[in-house]
Design a protein around this motif. Structure first.
Motif, PDB file in Angstrom:
ATOM      1  N   CYS B  73      31.218 106.540  23.814  1.00 38.59           N
ATOM      2  CA  CYS B  73      31.809 107.640  24.082  1.00 38.59           C
ATOM      3  C   CYS B  73      30.236 108.649  24.283  1.00 38.59           C
ATOM      4  CB  CYS B  73      32.381 108.553  22.984  1.00 38.59           C
ATOM      5  SG  CYS B  73      32.675 110.219  23.413  1.00 38.59           S
ATOM      6  N   GLU B  75      29.873 111.678  24.052  1.00 41.65           N
ATOM      7  CA  GLU B  75      29.697 113.052  23.300  1.00 41.65           C
ATOM      8  C   GLU B  75      29.655 112.733  21.964  1.00 41.65           C
ATOM      9  OE1 GLU B  75      30.379 115.833  25.003  1.00 41.65           O
ATOM     10  OE2 GLU B  75      30.898 114.869  27.181  1.00 41.65           O
ATOM     11  N   CYS B  76      30.278 111.787  21.440  1.00 39.27           N
ATOM     12  CA  CYS B  76      29.865 111.561  19.993  1.00 39.27           C
ATOM     13  C   CYS B  76      29.588 110.343  19.722  1.00 39.27           C
ATOM     14  CB  CYS B  76      31.816 111.932  19.389  1.00 39.27           C
ATOM     15  SG  CYS B  76      32.795 110.533  19.619  1.00 39.27           S
ATOM     16  N   CYS B  89      38.538 108.838  24.275  1.00 35.06           N
ATOM     17  CA  CYS B  89      38.037 108.436  23.016  1.00 35.06           C
ATOM     18  C   CYS B  89      38.813 108.981  22.003  1.00 35.06           C
ATOM     19  CB  CYS B  89      36.443 109.250  22.735  1.00 35.06           C
ATOM     20  SG  CYS B  89      35.748 109.298  21.175  1.00 35.06           S
ATOM     21  N   SER B  91      37.909 109.490  18.756  1.00 34.14           N
ATOM     22  CA  SER B  91      37.739 110.308  17.957  1.00 34.14           C
ATOM     23  C   SER B  91      37.439 111.884  18.437  1.00 34.14           C
ATOM     24  CB  SER B  91      36.425 109.965  17.355  1.00 34.14           C
ATOM     25  OG  SER B  91      35.185 110.468  17.938  1.00 34.14           O
ATOM     26  N   CYS B  92      37.126 111.959  19.706  1.00 33.18           N
ATOM     27  CA  CYS B  92      36.914 113.340  20.277  1.00 33.18           C
ATOM     28  C   CYS B  92      37.635 113.764  21.494  1.00 33.18           C
ATOM     29  CB  CYS B  92      35.484 113.611  20.441  1.00 33.18           C
ATOM     30  SG  CYS B  92      34.767 113.043  21.886  1.00 33.18           S
ATOM     31  N   VAL B  94      37.653 112.923  24.550  1.00 31.89           N
ATOM     32  CA  VAL B  94      37.077 113.135  25.889  1.00 31.89           C
ATOM     33  C   VAL B  94      37.205 111.437  26.684  1.00 31.89           C
ATOM     34  CG1 VAL B  94      35.870 115.048  25.294  1.00 31.89           C
ATOM     35  CG2 VAL B  94      34.626 112.799  25.315  1.00 31.89           C
TER      36      VAL B  94
END
Ligand SMILES: Nc1nc2c(ncn2[C@@H]2O[C@H](COP(=O)(O)OP(=O)(O)OP(=O)(O)O)[C@@H](O)[C@H]2O)c(=O)[nH]1
Ligand SMILES: [Mg+2]
Ligand SMILES: [Zn+2]
Lengths: 223, 113
Positions: B73, B75-76, B89, B91-92, B94
């Motif tokens: 990911c 982002e994270c 994703c 976990s976040c 996106v």
């Protein structure tokens, strides 16, 4: 009996084809022949678009076409009416062309007197993307009736092509086709891609496409 | 047929290696196939015997290791399986990632002498 030993190799199966394709591309470059690999689903308008493209560029370049349809020579007959030099490739039921098959095709087409050759690849968006044919440009046609979600379903293909032609724009309103959504999805997969919305039927957008192509062929021959 | 053409590519790669390393007999071929490549392992197994029949590879065993289609990911930083998570994703939430693995199509190793 001899002992078998395990030998670590770690080699891409596509590597042989990639090397062959690179050699072919260099050879074509030296001889000033621009090869375009044209891919799409069946019926997206490859033949109609090729006819339009020949019509627009036939005074600038000597053009050849290789048709790789699996069974028939209908497309080859159609294209031969345009005045371009055409051959039908016999692909023996394969679903993609590799660099070796492309080279054999070019040899039987005869490229000494040609500037620009179109390879109408087999109608398949899955594995044609894995096999480099040695082309100078990879072009894909997506047609409106196939839907604006195709880039989500076949990301490999959209990520590897240089040009995306979106054909049958004349039918966009009947299919709720969202051009901006397609562009957004495609640019996310492939920021450098060139996108040309056209209608091979009405001719709309064709001149933008052929002007771009003309420049690319000229650059290939000069530099 | 896609897999038939592919087996021909595999055979070509193996024969190159045999020549380079002066090998005479191959007993086993191990491939790595990514989940996101266009190669389907079961089809490959199915057409392999027919494709190598009558060649130097006729009696070889084909083994296939599947490599997961994983992404990181952007982002994270979470690493996750694209197919299982439908690309989003876990976990976040996106859909913005770099591919980590899954497009391989490698000849990993062979057993030969
Ligand atoms: N409405 C509309 N129809 C089109 C357009 N371009 C092509 N068609 C039609 O779509 C059909 C398929 O076009 P082709 O050019 O034969 O497509 P193709 O990709 O070469 O097809 P295959 O070689 O069979 O895979 C034909 O009936 C064309 O007349 C277009 O811009 N608009
Ligand atoms: Mg056609
Ligand atoms: Zn995340």
């Amino acid at each position: 009996m001899d002992e078998f030993k395990v030998i670590e190799i770690k080699k891409s199966i596509f590597e042989g084809n990639d090397r062959k394709a690179e050699e072919l591309r260099e050879d074509l470059k030296k001889r000033g022949v621009f090869l375009m690999n044209l891919m799409s689903s069946p019926g997206s308008g490859k033949t109609t678009t090729v006819m339009r493209t020949i019509e627009a560029l036939k005074d600038d370049f000597r053009i050849g076409v290789m048709e790789a349809d699996i069974d028939s020579d209908v497309d080859a007959k159609t294209v031969s009416t345009s005045g371009a030099k055409v051959i039908q490739l016999h692909t023996g039921g394969m679903c993609h062309l590799d660099a070796t098959m492309t080279e054999q095709g070019l040899t039987s087409l005869g490229t000494e007197d040609l500037d620009f050759v179109v390879l109408e690849n087999i109608g398949n968006l899955i594995c044609t993307a894995d096999f480099d044919t040695g082309s100078a440009m990879n072009t894909m046609i997506l047609s409106v009736p196939e839907g604006d979600d195709k880039p989500l379903k076949y990301p490999n293909m959209f990520a590897m092509v240089d040009v995306l032609i979106i054909n049958k724009m004349d039918a966009a309103e009947f299919f709720d086709f969202d051009l901006e959504a397609v562009k957004e999805r495609v640019f996310k997969l492939n920021p450098d891609i060139k996108v040309f919305p056209v209608s091979a039927k009405t001719g709309e957008g064709i001149s933008e496409w052929t002007m771009y192509l003309k420049n690319e062929v000229k650059n290939w021959k000069e530099i | 047929m896609h897999e038939l053409g592919i087996v021909m590519n595999i055979a070509g790669t193996v024969l190159d290696v045999m020549k380079e390393q002066n090998l005479t007999t191959v007993q086993k071929i191990v491939l790595q196939v990514g989940e996101l490549s266009s190669v389907i392992p079961s089809y490959l197994h199915e057409c392999y015997p027919a494709a190598v029949d009558g060649t130097e590879l006729a009696d070889t065993v084909l083994e296939i290791e599947v490599i997961p289609g994983n992404a990181r990911c952007k982002e994270c930083g979470e690493v996750y399986n694209l197919l299982k998570q439908k690309r989003i994703c876990p976990s976040c939430g996106v859909d913005n990632w770099d591919l980590v693995s899954g497009k391989e199509f490698n000849l990993k190793e062979i057993a030969a002498c």
